[in-house]
Design a protein around this motif. Sequence first.
Motif, mmCIF file in Angstrom:
data_model
loop_
_atom_site.group_PDB
_atom_site.id
_atom_site.type_symbol
_atom_site.label_atom_id
_atom_site.label_comp_id
_atom_site.label_asym_id
_atom_site.label_seq_id
_atom_site.Cartn_x
_atom_site.Cartn_y
_atom_site.Cartn_z
ATOM 1 N N ASP A 1 36.026 39.167 39.238
ATOM 2 C CA ASP A 1 35.188 39.050 38.072
ATOM 3 C C ASP A 1 35.408 40.516 37.634
ATOM 4 O O ASP A 1 35.716 40.940 36.593
ATOM 5 N N ALA A 2 34.252 40.884 38.141
ATOM 6 C CA ALA A 2 33.843 42.187 38.530
ATOM 7 C C ALA A 2 35.174 43.752 38.097
ATOM 8 O O ALA A 2 35.440 44.368 37.272
ATOM 9 N N ARG B 1 42.613 46.316 43.100
ATOM 10 C CA ARG B 1 41.901 46.511 41.975
ATOM 11 C C ARG B 1 40.750 47.237 41.879
ATOM 12 O O ARG B 1 40.190 48.676 41.404
ATOM 13 N N LEU B 2 39.392 47.446 42.834
ATOM 14 C CA LEU B 2 38.372 47.588 43.075
ATOM 15 C C LEU B 2 38.597 49.143 43.613
ATOM 16 O O LEU B 2 38.209 50.244 42.783
ATOM 17 N N ARG B 3 39.955 49.635 44.627
ATOM 18 C CA ARG B 3 39.921 50.963 45.148
ATOM 19 C C ARG B 3 40.393 51.330 43.708
ATOM 20 O O ARG B 3 40.167 52.303 43.423
ATOM 21 N N GLN B 4 41.650 51.195 43.238
ATOM 22 C CA GLN B 4 42.724 51.820 42.463
ATOM 23 C C GLN B 4 41.983 52.112 41.507
ATOM 24 O O GLN B 4 41.499 53.369 40.573
ATOM 25 N N SER B 5 41.079 50.999 40.559
ATOM 26 C CA SER B 5 39.983 51.231 39.064
ATOM 27 C C SER B 5 39.135 52.394 39.210
ATOM 28 O O SER B 5 38.666 52.659 38.031
ATOM 29 N N GLU C 1 31.682 54.275 48.442
ATOM 30 C CA GLU C 1 31.977 52.870 48.021
ATOM 31 C C GLU C 1 32.462 51.511 47.625
ATOM 32 O O GLU C 1 32.546 50.768 48.049
ATOM 33 N N LEU C 2 33.832 52.056 47.283
ATOM 34 C CA LEU C 2 34.339 51.283 46.705
ATOM 35 C C LEU C 2 35.396 50.015 48.591
ATOM 36 O O LEU C 2 35.832 49.467 47.897
ATOM 37 N N LYS D 1 26.274 45.566 43.516
ATOM 38 C CA LYS D 1 26.116 46.496 43.285
ATOM 39 C C LYS D 1 27.127 47.163 42.216
ATOM 40 O O LYS D 1 27.090 47.725 40.973
ATOM 41 N N ILE D 2 28.113 46.615 42.538
ATOM 42 C CA ILE D 2 29.376 46.443 41.279
ATOM 43 C C ILE D 2 29.188 45.768 40.286
ATOM 44 O O ILE D 2 29.455 46.149 38.771
ATOM 45 N N GLN D 3 28.319 45.249 40.079
ATOM 46 C CA GLN D 3 27.487 44.014 38.352
ATOM 47 C C GLN D 3 26.738 44.958 37.646
ATOM 48 O O GLN D 3 26.758 45.138 36.782
#
Length: 215
Positions: free
Chosen positions: A116-117, A135-139, A149-150, A204-206
């Motif tokens: 979701d994040a 998505r996490l890495r690119q965004s 961190e990603l 952390k992502i939240q």
Amino acid sequence: CTGNIMASNPELCLTVEEWREKFGNWIREPHPEALLNATIFFDFRVLYGDEKLAYKLRHWLLSMTGGNPSFLKAMATNALDVAPPLGKIRDFITDDDPKHPGTIDLKKFGARLFVDAARVLALRTGVEATSTAQRLRQSGSRIGMPAEELSAMADGFHFIQLLRLRHQHLDTDHGAPGDNLVKPDVLNELDRRILKEAFRQARKIQLRLKLDYQV
């Protein structure tokens, strides 16, 4: 599929223009049902047919969401409905349901948090990928999050997915229907430590969403 989200449902066999209209309505009026639909249908990907149709729809969708902070805030709020099951005294918060005592649903309280994040960040930054790790890495890189961190967040997501699959495989090997309910107390010490760290990465992502959208 209990939600009838299948190709056999005529309401979901639409033209690109009809999908645009449907998506546009959800973005303009992000009520709870619209947000639920967005979490499902905005992750569409090409399996068969003319790939250009899907790419065209994806490009249009990102153009609509990237400049719509109110919609993204609603999606972020929705993504924060569930918190990582980390306790202050014990390592984990487990289910108190008498049918499944001492378990954690790794889909609802684990993988979903990352998915979701990552979706919100992708819609915000115009990332076309539908894979959660991509998505996490690119965004994340587009908004200035450190690469290490990603990488840790992606590793946390992958470990939870691995644990889900391993648990389901063992269940089906013993004739039981596979599920996502894992008992942390029966995990070995190493898996418990890694799972705890994976949930910390979800937190952390939240936290990033909370800070970015003040929710």
